[in-house]
Design a protein around this motif. Sequence first.
Motif, short mmCIF file in Angstrom:
data_model
loop_
_atom_site.label_atom_id
_atom_site.label_comp_id
_atom_site.label_asym_id
_atom_site.label_seq_id
_atom_site.Cartn_x
_atom_site.Cartn_y
_atom_site.Cartn_z
N ASN A 72 1.86 -0.17 4.03
CA ASN A 72 2.02 -1.62 4.01
C ASN A 72 1.39 -2.17 2.74
O ASN A 72 0.18 -2.06 2.53
CB ASN A 72 1.34 -2.22 5.25
N LYS A 73 2.21 -2.77 1.88
CA LYS A 73 1.70 -3.19 0.57
C LYS A 73 0.60 -4.25 0.67
O LYS A 73 -0.19 -4.41 -0.27
CB LYS A 73 2.85 -3.70 -0.31
N ASP A 74 0.54 -4.96 1.78
CA ASP A 74 -0.49 -5.99 1.94
C ASP A 74 -1.84 -5.42 2.37
O ASP A 74 -2.86 -6.10 2.29
CB ASP A 74 -0.05 -7.02 2.97
N HIS A 75 -1.88 -4.15 2.80
CA HIS A 75 -3.12 -3.63 3.38
C HIS A 75 -3.50 -2.23 2.90
O HIS A 75 -4.56 -1.74 3.29
CB HIS A 75 -3.00 -3.61 4.91
N VAL A 76 -2.66 -1.56 2.07
CA VAL A 76 -2.96 -0.17 1.70
C VAL A 76 -4.27 -0.02 0.93
O VAL A 76 -4.89 1.04 0.94
CB VAL A 76 -1.82 0.46 0.86
N LEU A 77 -4.73 -1.09 0.27
CA LEU A 77 -5.96 -1.00 -0.51
C LEU A 77 -7.05 -1.93 0.03
O LEU A 77 -7.96 -2.31 -0.70
CB LEU A 77 -5.67 -1.35 -1.98
N ASP A 78 -6.95 -2.23 1.30
CA ASP A 78 -7.95 -3.13 1.91
C ASP A 78 -9.32 -2.48 2.02
O ASP A 78 -10.35 -3.11 1.74
CB ASP A 78 -7.48 -3.57 3.30
N ASN A 79 -9.36 -1.24 2.46
CA ASN A 79 -10.63 -0.60 2.80
C ASN A 79 -11.20 0.23 1.65
O ASN A 79 -10.44 0.79 0.85
CB ASN A 79 -10.44 0.31 4.01
#
Length: 792
Positions: free
Chosen positions: A140-147
């Motif tokens: 998911n492009k909106d969350h792949v780099l959240d963490n």
Amino acid sequence: MIKNYLKIAWRALIRSKVYSSINIVGLSLGLAACMLIVLYVGHEYSFDKFHENADNIYMAETELTFGKDPIYIPYMGYSKGPESKQSIPSIEDCLRYKESFESVTIKNAAAPSLKFSEDKFAFADPNFFDFFSFTLLQGNKDHVLDNPFSVVVSQRAAEKYFGSKDPVGEVFLYNDKYRFTVTGISKNTPSNSSVDFDFVASISSMESMEEYNESITNDYDDFTTYFSLKSSADPTLVETSLLSNNGDQQDKGNDVNKRYLLKPLTSLHFGKNFDNSRYIKIFPLVAILILLLALVNYASLSTARSTTRSKEVGVRKVLGARRKAIAIQFFLESSLYTVISFVVGYFLCISLQPFFFGLLDIQMDNSFLYAPQMLLSLGILLIITIVLAAIYPAILLSAYRPIVVLQGKLSKQNGGAGVRKFFTVFQFGISVVLIICAIVIDRQMYFFRHADTGVDRENIVMLPFSSDAGKHAIPFEDEIQSIPEVVQSSMGILPLYKGFNMMSVKSTNSDEMIFLPTLTVDENFISLLGLKWEIPPVDSLFFKDQKTAAIINKTAIEKLNLEGNPIGQKINGQYEIDGVLKDFNYSSLHNKVEALCLFIKKSNDAISPWGKRGGVIYAKIAPKSNIPSTIQQLKTVYEKYERENPFEYHFLNDAFDAQYKAEDRLAKIFSAFTGFAILIAMMGLFGLATFIAVQRRKEIGIRKVLGASIKDVTALLSIDFLNLVVFAILIASPVAYWLMGQWLQNFAYRISISWWMFALAGTGTLLIALLTISFQAIRTATTNPTKSLRTE
């Protein structure tokens, strides 16, 4: 009617096989060369334009001015981007992007043997795949780099480490210290992207990584920062807002001024790759010249053959055909030749494309060949070629007056002959200019590679190493030195010819701040590279005080405004000058030698800089050594101390030569397309010689009957053409001299343009022309005269 015209055109093409072949092959070669350059230039100018919002994206650049010397840093502080987005209404979005300091070792945690050194590892904000238009295949492009410690890998990286297995959820080891979890797979970055990555990790990971913690804590200008502006925003006003948003940017005590500039995303490629941009405007000119040669070749043969079609035109006009109808017929005929040539040229371009771009060391996606903008460019090229190739023969042939033609007076007119002479001079003039340019560029490149730079570069290998190996500098260097073929070794922070550090200093007796390039090396560096002393140290152990000792070059004396003997004087009141080296070229020969300061550090210093951040070891190999065997021994020692990073090495000579990629690329293009130009000119000359021989066959037959020898007939047919070639040489030589004089002004160290370059180009061109003409002339001269006299 059009169908009938095309039938006539096809029959004319089949009936005159020699002329048709020369026209089609010549035009095909010109078009193929033009297409290759269109692909290359189109690819260079297309960088980053595939992003949906590319026209509104800018990269922030920090300008620091010390006194009169500005430097530009393409970074901002960690917090400055988000803060600017919050306070400046014109900024729609912001992205921080940080490439890894150096190559990192990536290991598949589940399969430790899958370990590689990677130089395309970056960190980015969570909105990376929203901000840019890179395609995310999984995740998911909106969350792949959240963490923290999440990472997206490219297709090629996924295949490299996991094969056909789904990598999402798998774990990577970063330098054997940090565990990153794969959260997505992205499509490989296009070849026309200035942002290139195989791994992009969450920027929040950096807060827990000791390598980057200091940059974040102190808010150093270390982060590439992109801003997406609103369509109505004025970038100049945003620059001013960035300055005021980040407080007072002047440190009066150090005379330092800071300001921020915004660089359009679509212009970054040429800024980052000066080698690519330096001559990019020359290549379209070369393409135009090559295409003009092919078109001139076509027009020249068309005017030559016009007399054989004149009676056809005269009869048709007597029977009532209008000039417009005849012009359309010959326009369609020329269009048929052009379309066939274009198709042949296109397939020739596709066949040569891998070789051409391999020669230039350029990567290009195959998909770019079929991109809409490239197909449109090729379509425009086809239309332009059809118009230019067809319009002149159509106008010329349709203009014949039927009475003059049918009375046989057309052959007495000299208009066509004058045009053909002009075309011949033009063709060979362009060829001579290209040949002279190729010779001058080749000699300048030879000069670069063999100039006395004050550095002994022969047989020196550079081995980059990390801080892990640097912490064992003494045994590491001792074992390198113990290899029988290694005669001397040295250590430094940076590989020579691949960069240097900068230090701001105050010149003596002045408050003016200047930038001084610096190199940090050990005590063996000077002797290993054969550097010469201008003023040697008083004490042979000049590196007695590691923290304050400095060696400068001769140019630095003037730059620092030092008076009298510089030995013992101090830089910034801190670094004592212990010696002065003669100037040597530590960077490209494009520029004069600048001031330089060497900081000498002992390899056995417990706090040596290579123990903190790594560096490079220089190993000088004895002459006539077995290089592959020696490299293998160096690798064995290297892997004993450097367990994570793969073994890499570079020869100093290769690093020196790599500074001239742009000129090397220019030389290769000129050499390749000079060959194209000569071949096209030869084909045109051969076609004209063949036509003239046929036109004068009765004259030649009579001369032979009256006693003319083969030599006389050959000279008769050759002399007019050779006079035209000599005239072309005389016109082209001053043009080439001026062009190359301007080009050589780009270099502080350059060759002189010598007379022999023009003599070589002229003699070579004359020999090529003579061989081309002589083949047909001798063939005509040896024909039985009775056959010529019997021909109607």
